[in-house]
Design a protein around this motif. Structure first.
Motif, PDB file in Angstrom:
ATOM      1  N   GLU A  86     -27.012  16.720 -13.670  1.00 10.64           N
ATOM      2  CA  GLU A  86     -27.660  15.373 -12.284  1.00 10.64           C
ATOM      3  C   GLU A  86     -26.577  14.307 -12.435  1.00 10.64           C
ATOM      4  OE1 GLU A  86     -31.097  13.849 -14.485  1.00 10.64           O
ATOM      5  OE2 GLU A  86     -32.387  15.976 -14.141  1.00 10.64           O
ATOM      6  N   SER A  87     -24.962  14.667 -13.497  1.00 12.43           N
ATOM      7  CA  SER A  87     -24.479  13.714 -13.598  1.00 12.43           C
ATOM      8  C   SER A  87     -23.361  14.470 -12.494  1.00 12.43           C
ATOM      9  CB  SER A  87     -24.021  13.586 -14.715  1.00 12.43           C
ATOM     10  OG  SER A  87     -25.232  13.053 -15.101  1.00 12.43           O
ATOM     11  N   GLY A  88     -23.328  15.599 -11.869  1.00 14.22           N
ATOM     12  CA  GLY A  88     -22.401  15.676 -11.135  1.00 14.22           C
ATOM     13  C   GLY A  88     -21.404  17.255 -11.239  1.00 14.22           C
ATOM     14  N   ALA A  89     -22.574  17.536 -12.846  1.00 11.70           N
ATOM     15  CA  ALA A  89     -21.777  18.893 -13.184  1.00 11.70           C
ATOM     16  C   ALA A  89     -21.729  20.110 -12.189  1.00 11.70           C
ATOM     17  CB  ALA A  89     -21.719  19.037 -14.204  1.00 11.70           C
ATOM     18  N   ASP A  90     -20.303  20.893 -11.970  1.00  8.70           N
ATOM     19  CA  ASP A  90     -20.389  22.279 -11.133  1.00  8.70           C
ATOM     20  C   ASP A  90     -20.851  23.200 -11.901  1.00  8.70           C
ATOM     21  OD1 ASP A  90     -19.721  23.945  -9.399  1.00  8.70           O
ATOM     22  OD2 ASP A  90     -18.234  23.684  -9.594  1.00  8.70           O
ATOM     23  N   VAL A  91     -22.174  24.118 -11.384  1.00  5.03           N
ATOM     24  CA  VAL A  91     -22.559  25.381 -12.184  1.00  5.03           C
ATOM     25  C   VAL A  91     -22.241  25.941 -11.999  1.00  5.03           C
ATOM     26  CG1 VAL A  91     -25.259  24.067 -11.698  1.00  5.03           C
ATOM     27  CG2 VAL A  91     -24.142  25.398 -10.047  1.00  5.03           C
ATOM     28  N   ASN A  92     -21.215  26.187 -11.312  1.00  7.02           N
ATOM     29  CA  ASN A  92     -20.005  27.369 -11.318  1.00  7.02           C
ATOM     30  C   ASN A  92     -18.901  27.686 -12.040  1.00  7.02           C
ATOM     31  OD1 ASN A  92     -22.152  29.254  -9.802  1.00  7.02           O
ATOM     32  ND2 ASN A  92     -21.792  27.904  -8.174  1.00  7.02           N
ATOM     33  N   THR A  93     -18.673  26.256 -12.755  1.00  6.30           N
ATOM     34  CA  THR A  93     -17.219  26.329 -13.455  1.00  6.30           C
ATOM     35  C   THR A  93     -17.220  27.187 -14.586  1.00  6.30           C
ATOM     36  OG1 THR A  93     -16.806  24.040 -11.950  1.00  6.30           O
ATOM     37  CG2 THR A  93     -15.171  24.501 -14.053  1.00  6.30           C
TER      38      THR A  93
END
Length: 201
Positions: free
Chosen positions: A43-50
């Protein structure tokens, strides 16, 4: 530049800041099996594919978690129903399976996360579901060219998780650098049953 923009940008940078071995805060949260932290970071903007330095994404780590508590009973009930719709008192062989596929009701084989959750407290199942619904790449490859499905087959070997990944679109034919597929890690019967799901979906 507005203060709101600065705060948002700082939050996104924090959520994606890599640490040792390029492990992101989201990967750390997944490895800790912490659903609330996973949600907060996304929700804070973390990229789920990094990925980390070995190409492992958060989903790779999620599907290899200890899944002994993740129930497979719902999946077993589906396969039992399919067998009961065939010849009574006989187990379906490979030939029987092909003949009976067209007679099965597709609705009996619809899966969602609840088909492999253990009650409402199973963090692993919920994390996997949350990552996939947040657009995690089901075909992401690590440094060994393994997809999350291949990692799940090797590490957790949990039938419910494998079936759920397939229901979400994972490719059952994926192979790693050594051309090993999930059939290497499953019994012949389990692999046939998983192929049954791909026919339905």
């Amino acid at each position: 530049m507005s203060q709101q923009y600065i705060r948002t940008r700082s939050r996104v940078q924090w959520a994606n800041r890599p640490g040792l071995y390029r492990e992101t805060p989201l990967i750390s949260a997944v490895k800790a099996n912490d659903l609330q932290r996973v949600k907060l970071l996304v929700e804070s903007g973390a990229d789920v594919n990094t990925p980390d330095h070995n190409g492992w994404t958060p989903l790779h780590f999620a599907v290899q978690q200890d899944t002994d508590d993740v129930e497979e009973t719902d999946f077993e009930e589906y396969t039992d129903e399919g067998e009961q719709n065939g010849d009574e008192g006989e187990q379906n062989s490979e030939d029987d399976f092909e003949q009976n596929t067209d007679d099965d009701d597709d609705d009996e084989f619809e899966l969602d996360a609840h088909d492999f959750e253990h009650g409402t407290d199973d963090e692993t199942a919920k994390i996997i579901e949350f990552l996939i619904t947040s657009c995690a790449n089901l075909e992401a490859r690590n440094s060994y060219n393994e997809t999350p499905l291949l990692v799940a087959a090797q590490n957790s070997n949990n039938f419910g998780i494998l079936a759920y990944l397939l229901s979400c679109g994972a490719c059952i034919d994926a192979v790693d650098d050594e051309y090993h597929g999930i059939d290497l890690y499953l019994s012949k019967e389990d692999f046939i049953d998983l192929n049954r799901y791909t026919l339905i979906f």
